[in-house]
Scaffold this motif. Sequence first.
Motif, PDB file in Angstrom:
ATOM      1  N   GLU A 158      19.057 122.624  -9.014  1.00 33.34           N
ATOM      2  CA  GLU A 158      18.290 122.461  -7.792  1.00 33.34           C
ATOM      3  C   GLU A 158      16.953 123.201  -7.814  1.00 33.34           C
ATOM      4  O   GLU A 158      15.984 122.765  -7.227  1.00 33.34           O
ATOM      5  N   GLN A 198      18.567 108.803   7.170  1.00 29.01           N
ATOM      6  CA  GLN A 198      18.527 108.563   5.719  1.00 29.01           C
ATOM      7  C   GLN A 198      17.476 107.512   5.378  1.00 29.01           C
ATOM      8  O   GLN A 198      17.245 106.585   6.151  1.00 29.01           O
ATOM      9  N   LYS A 227      21.511 113.193  -6.591  1.00 33.73           N
ATOM     10  CA  LYS A 227      22.494 114.178  -6.113  1.00 33.73           C
ATOM     11  C   LYS A 227      21.814 115.508  -5.780  1.00 33.73           C
ATOM     12  O   LYS A 227      22.208 116.188  -4.837  1.00 33.73           O
ATOM     13  N   HIS A 236      19.040 115.884  -4.517  1.00 35.71           N
ATOM     14  CA  HIS A 236      18.411 115.710  -3.208  1.00 35.71           C
ATOM     15  C   HIS A 236      19.453 115.486  -2.106  1.00 35.71           C
ATOM     16  O   HIS A 236      19.092 115.132  -0.986  1.00 35.71           O
ATOM     17  N   ARG A 237      20.729 115.649  -2.436  1.00 35.97           N
ATOM     18  CA  ARG A 237      21.854 115.338  -1.510  1.00 35.97           C
ATOM     19  C   ARG A 237      21.865 113.852  -1.150  1.00 35.97           C
ATOM     20  O   ARG A 237      22.296 113.472  -0.065  1.00 35.97           O
ATOM     21  N   ASP A 276      22.085 109.704  -3.126  1.00 34.95           N
ATOM     22  CA  ASP A 276      22.918 109.088  -4.159  1.00 34.95           C
ATOM     23  C   ASP A 276      22.298 107.776  -4.629  1.00 34.95           C
ATOM     24  O   ASP A 276      21.341 107.288  -4.040  1.00 34.95           O
ATOM     25  N   TYR A 308      15.337 117.650   3.598  1.00 34.22           N
ATOM     26  CA  TYR A 308      15.972 118.243   2.426  1.00 34.22           C
ATOM     27  C   TYR A 308      16.822 119.454   2.831  1.00 34.22           C
ATOM     28  O   TYR A 308      16.417 120.254   3.654  1.00 34.22           O
ATOM     29  N   GLN A 309      18.020 119.554   2.247  1.00 33.95           N
ATOM     30  CA  GLN A 309      18.907 120.696   2.514  1.00 33.95           C
ATOM     31  C   GLN A 309      19.382 121.273   1.192  1.00 33.95           C
ATOM     32  O   GLN A 309      19.822 120.517   0.328  1.00 33.95           O
ATOM     33  N   THR A 310      19.329 122.598   1.087  1.00 37.33           N
ATOM     34  CA  THR A 310      19.884 123.189  -0.140  1.00 37.33           C
ATOM     35  C   THR A 310      21.371 123.465   0.081  1.00 37.33           C
ATOM     36  O   THR A 310      21.833 123.510   1.208  1.00 37.33           O
ATOM     37  N   THR A 311      22.075 123.695  -1.021  1.00 36.64           N
ATOM     38  CA  THR A 311      23.511 124.022  -0.869  1.00 36.64           C
ATOM     39  C   THR A 311      23.680 125.490  -0.591  1.00 36.64           C
ATOM     40  O   THR A 311      22.957 126.319  -1.116  1.00 36.64           O
ATOM     41  N   GLU A 347      26.802 126.643  -1.051  1.00 33.15           N
ATOM     42  CA  GLU A 347      28.038 126.850  -1.808  1.00 33.15           C
ATOM     43  C   GLU A 347      27.877 127.859  -2.951  1.00 33.15           C
ATOM     44  O   GLU A 347      26.800 127.963  -3.542  1.00 33.15           O
TER      45      GLU A 347
END
Length: 259
Positions: free
Chosen positions: A101, A177, A227, A229-230, A232, A253-256, A258
């Motif tokens: 990322e 989206q 992926k 960019h979250r 598909d 845009y969202q970062t993970t 996790e």
Amino acid sequence: PKTIFIQNQSKDELYTLANTFNRMISRLQENIERQKQFVSDASHELKTPITVIGSYANLLRRRGLKNEKLSKEAIEAIHQEAMRMQKMTETLLDLASSENETSLHVKKVNLTQVCESLARQLKSIYKREILFHQDNPPVVVEADELKIKQVIIIVLDNAIKYSKAKIEVTVRQREGQAFIHVKDYGIGIPEEDVAHIFERFYRVDKARSRETGGTGLGLSIAKIIMKLHRGDIDIKSREGKGTEVELRIPIFYQTTQEV
Ligand code: ADP
């Protein structure tokens, strides 16, 4: 390394900690396995051009220089395989640098404009009918412009390679989206192959794909980028009828978060 002190933890807390630890280990193991598979696939793919180059060079050394026809054929084959290897190594390096990322440079991108101008450029280079449809107003997303362009080029390039009739590109926005559809009316993909085409080096017809200069890496790169960019990429295809590729990307845009 940081030391973690475990004191007075309840059973539940220790259980959660152990679970997290196990998850991390199995993710690491999966990564190592994927890397191993990648190295083995890449070496296998590079072996073919090297063998071809080696055999032709040997042929030239032994008798080619006296035979003009043979020399021409050998030089042509060596040149073609060397170009293939160059393309493949460049793509492999690109693949390696795309895998995380932090490699993304995210900013506002006018997706409608990007698709329209790529469709126009490829239309004039390849002299093909590429129709562009858009939603009004233009679709703007937060994304890495170069990487998204790369995905669109991979998909359009495939549509051009594997079809002869018109190609349709549509950009629209629905519920947070953005969607890009690329539709062709070409040879399509057999049902049993569709599930595999995002695998690295997978080509439906190796011989045909070699002719068109394919490496079997394009769609796997496209999948990784989408992926990241979250979003598909999905493909629907019918053999002999054509193929439709759907690219989805969140507007924001969202970062993970996790581990
Ligand atoms: P390549 O470099 O071989 O085109 P890709 O990863 O881009 O590799 O695609 C994998 C395989 O999927 C291709 O070799 C081809 O067989 C099939 N494919 C991809 N796009 C299309 C399409 N639009 N029409 C038919 N077949 C396609």
